[in-house]
Design an enzyme around this catalytic site. Sequence first.
Site, PDB file in Angstrom:
ATOM      1  CB  ILE A  44      35.147  65.592  36.209  1.00 62.25           C
ATOM      2  CG1 ILE A  44      35.713  65.153  34.855  1.00 62.25           C
ATOM      3  CG2 ILE A  44      35.478  64.571  37.294  1.00 62.25           C
ATOM      4  CD1 ILE A  44      37.229  65.170  34.762  1.00 62.25           C
ATOM      5  CG  ASP A  62      33.210  76.155  39.358  1.00 65.49           C
ATOM      6  OD1 ASP A  62      33.612  77.171  38.764  1.00 65.49           O
ATOM      7  OD2 ASP A  62      33.341  75.003  38.903  1.00 65.49           O
ATOM      8  CB  CYS A 103      39.294  73.358  40.274  1.00 66.00           C
ATOM      9  SG  CYS A 103      40.448  73.017  41.601  1.00 66.00           S
ATOM     10  N   PRO A 104      40.693  72.755  37.501  1.00 67.37           N
ATOM     11  CG  PRO A 104      40.739  74.419  35.863  1.00 67.37           C
ATOM     12  CD  PRO A 104      39.877  73.846  36.944  1.00 67.37           C
ATOM     13  CB  THR A 137      40.498  62.161  40.427  1.00 67.40           C
ATOM     14  OG1 THR A 137      39.344  63.016  40.382  1.00 67.40           O
ATOM     15  CG2 THR A 137      40.264  61.046  41.412  1.00 67.40           C
ATOM     16  CB  SER A 138      41.822  67.667  39.691  1.00 67.47           C
ATOM     17  OG  SER A 138      41.688  68.605  38.659  1.00 67.47           O
ATOM     18  NE  ARG A 139      46.475  67.643  34.564  1.00 70.54           N
ATOM     19  CZ  ARG A 139      45.609  66.778  34.033  1.00 70.54           C
ATOM     20  NH1 ARG A 139      45.023  65.870  34.784  1.00 70.54           N
ATOM     21  NH2 ARG A 139      45.357  66.800  32.734  1.00 70.54           N
ATOM     22  CG  ASP A 190      43.907  58.780  39.097  1.00 72.28           C
ATOM     23  OD1 ASP A 190      44.375  57.620  39.139  1.00 72.28           O
ATOM     24  OD2 ASP A 190      43.626  59.370  38.037  1.00 72.28           O
ATOM     25  CD  GLU A 247      50.519  62.751  37.377  1.00 72.88           C
ATOM     26  OE1 GLU A 247      49.720  62.736  38.314  1.00 72.88           O
ATOM     27  OE2 GLU A 247      50.183  62.620  36.184  1.00 72.88           O
ATOM     28  CG  HIS A 270      46.985  60.738  35.543  1.00 69.31           C
ATOM     29  ND1 HIS A 270      47.608  61.948  35.629  1.00 69.31           N
ATOM     30  CD2 HIS A 270      45.805  60.990  34.913  1.00 69.31           C
ATOM     31  CE1 HIS A 270      46.858  62.877  35.070  1.00 69.31           C
ATOM     32  NE2 HIS A 270      45.753  62.318  34.636  1.00 69.31           N
TER      33      HIS A 270
HETATM   34  P1  NAD Z   1      35.858  71.480  33.295  1.00 69.69           P
HETATM   35  O1  NAD Z   1      36.591  72.549  32.562  1.00 69.69           O
HETATM   36  O2  NAD Z   1      34.585  70.948  32.737  1.00 69.69           O
HETATM   37  O3  NAD Z   1      35.564  71.964  34.804  1.00 69.69           O
HETATM   38  C1  NAD Z   1      36.497  72.616  35.598  1.00 69.69           C
HETATM   39  C2  NAD Z   1      35.724  73.493  36.559  1.00 69.69           C
HETATM   40  O4  NAD Z   1      36.667  74.069  37.483  1.00 69.69           O
HETATM   41  C3  NAD Z   1      34.975  74.656  35.878  1.00 69.69           C
HETATM   42  O5  NAD Z   1      33.624  74.673  36.290  1.00 69.69           O
HETATM   43  C4  NAD Z   1      35.730  75.882  36.344  1.00 69.69           C
HETATM   44  O6  NAD Z   1      34.895  77.030  36.487  1.00 69.69           O
HETATM   45  C5  NAD Z   1      36.263  75.415  37.693  1.00 69.69           C
HETATM   46  N1  NAD Z   1      37.370  76.209  38.197  1.00 69.69           N
HETATM   47  C6  NAD Z   1      38.366  76.818  37.496  1.00 69.69           C
HETATM   48  N2  NAD Z   1      39.178  77.484  38.333  1.00 69.69           N
HETATM   49  C7  NAD Z   1      38.688  77.295  39.579  1.00 69.69           C
HETATM   50  C8  NAD Z   1      39.074  77.750  40.861  1.00 69.69           C
HETATM   51  N3  NAD Z   1      40.142  78.556  41.018  1.00 69.69           N
HETATM   52  N4  NAD Z   1      38.350  77.363  41.919  1.00 69.69           N
HETATM   53  C9  NAD Z   1      37.260  76.562  41.755  1.00 69.69           C
HETATM   54  N5  NAD Z   1      36.830  76.126  40.565  1.00 69.69           N
HETATM   55  C10 NAD Z   1      37.539  76.485  39.489  1.00 69.69           C
HETATM   56  O7  NAD Z   1      36.917  70.318  33.497  1.00 69.69           O
HETATM   57  P2  NAD Z   1      36.628  68.772  33.789  1.00 69.69           P
HETATM   58  O8  NAD Z   1      36.497  68.044  32.499  1.00 69.69           O
HETATM   59  O9  NAD Z   1      35.570  68.639  34.806  1.00 69.69           O
HETATM   60  O10 NAD Z   1      38.055  68.334  34.399  1.00 69.69           O
HETATM   61  C11 NAD Z   1      38.510  68.869  35.628  1.00 69.69           C
HETATM   62  C12 NAD Z   1      39.967  68.509  35.799  1.00 69.69           C
HETATM   63  O11 NAD Z   1      40.080  67.098  35.957  1.00 69.69           O
HETATM   64  C13 NAD Z   1      40.860  68.811  34.564  1.00 69.69           C
HETATM   65  O12 NAD Z   1      41.319  70.155  34.599  1.00 69.69           O
HETATM   66  C14 NAD Z   1      41.978  67.837  34.711  1.00 69.69           C
HETATM   67  O13 NAD Z   1      43.021  68.457  35.437  1.00 69.69           O
HETATM   68  C15 NAD Z   1      41.385  66.711  35.567  1.00 69.69           C
HETATM   69  N6  NAD Z   1      41.288  65.435  34.854  1.00 69.69           N
HETATM   70  C16 NAD Z   1      41.867  64.340  35.400  1.00 69.69           C
HETATM   71  C17 NAD Z   1      41.793  63.113  34.756  1.00 69.69           C
HETATM   72  C18 NAD Z   1      42.385  61.863  35.338  1.00 69.69           C
HETATM   73  O14 NAD Z   1      42.527  60.849  34.629  1.00 69.69           O
HETATM   74  N7  NAD Z   1      42.752  61.838  36.613  1.00 69.69           N
HETATM   75  C19 NAD Z   1      41.125  63.016  33.526  1.00 69.69           C
HETATM   76  C20 NAD Z   1      40.533  64.164  33.001  1.00 69.69           C
HETATM   77  C21 NAD Z   1      40.610  65.372  33.660  1.00 69.69           C
END
Ligand code: NAD
Length: 333
Positions: free
Chosen positions: A156, A175, A206-207, A233-235, A259, A264, A296
């Site tokens: 993302i 990252d 990031c997750p 938009t992550s968590r 988001d 939530e 979300h």
């Molecule tokens: P991904 O696993 O492809 O990418 C996550 C990136 O975060 C990786 O490159 C990882 O190295 C990096 N990371 C891990 N720990 C870190 C830290 N401490 N500091 C910096 N970077 C770090 O995941 P993605 O598919 O890109 O999704 C990212 C996040 O988006 C998911 O974990 C999820 O929480 C969120 N998400 C939200 C929605 C939504 O509808 N709002 C939908 C899908 C995913």
Amino acid sequence: MKVAVFSTKPYDEQFLKQASQETRQHELVFLETRLNEATAPLARGFEAVCVFVNDQVDAPVLEKLAEGGIRAVALRCAGFNNVDLKAAQRLGIDVVRVPAYSPDAVAEHTVALILTLNRQIHRAYQRIRDGNFALEGLLGFDLRGRTVGVVGTGQIGVGVVRIMRGFGCRVLCYDLHPNPEAQQHGAEYVDLDTLFGQVDILSLHCPLTPDTHHLIDAAAVAKMKKGVMLINTSRGAIVDTAAIIQGLKSGQIGYLGLDVYEEEGDLFFEDLSNTVLKDDVFARLLTFPNVVITGHQAFFTRNALESIAQTTLANLTELQSRGQCANQVTGLS
Ligand code: NAD
């Protein structure tokens, strides 16, 4: 497999049924209720549960599921922060997820929040409907030449890098594992403090992990440029909402797009329009003119739902036939 699908919304049922008709390999039973300790016994007699982001999949719930015969948890999402992976492993329950269904859906929604906040579309929409055609208060800025920070450059984050580079922005990334694809799109990796200090727009991808919990706290906000735009938009729990509210009140944060929200689970995905909002922190967020919140929905495109349904069923098929799955999540993931 016989699968109990928790937190079912009409759109989940529609897309899962459609995917299931193509494969005809699993028996799906749709339950509207969320998975938690009280509802876990509903899965007795099933082989797998299918869950979403706010289902509770902690140790007590997993123990109840294991007692009832569950051998697999199929997440119909990418994030797995709501699952106690150690407990699942101890109980012999496999956990599978949908690592990528449409990273573009989330990246594009992120940019929708950036554009909405910058050009005040949310306020303009209401003004025009009210016959107010004044422009005062709607002043935006050109994105071209601005610096955008992306924390987490997985699928993302890279999508956001690509789009924002297309707008002519400078993009700084952070990252733990830099992604060459982000660099190919012209982004630069810097340390987190440098990123905080230089960006006009900060977007989190990031997750949620113990390391990223409240990554954006009062100390982080203090390091940012005054008037920064923060997008999550992550968590939800990656940002400390109380600190963000203080930042909004002081003007240190100039725009906030969410988001996701720490609490939530009590709000999102439900129609609560006939009830009193009990979350005072969320209520406070709603009072700011420079805050836009969506519930979300970043993932919510037709393409993503098709892909989620197909991958979820394929994960279960793979688990059933091979006893393991490429999309399996372990404590080491
Ligand atoms: P991904 O696993 O492809 O990418 C996550 C990136 O975060 C990786 O490159 C990882 O190295 C990096 N990371 C891990 N720990 C870190 C830290 N401490 N500091 C910096 N970077 C770090 O995941 P993605 O598919 O890109 O999704 C990212 C996040 O988006 C998911 O974990 C999820 O929480 C969120 N998400 C939200 C929605 C939504 O509808 N709002 C939908 C899908 C995913």
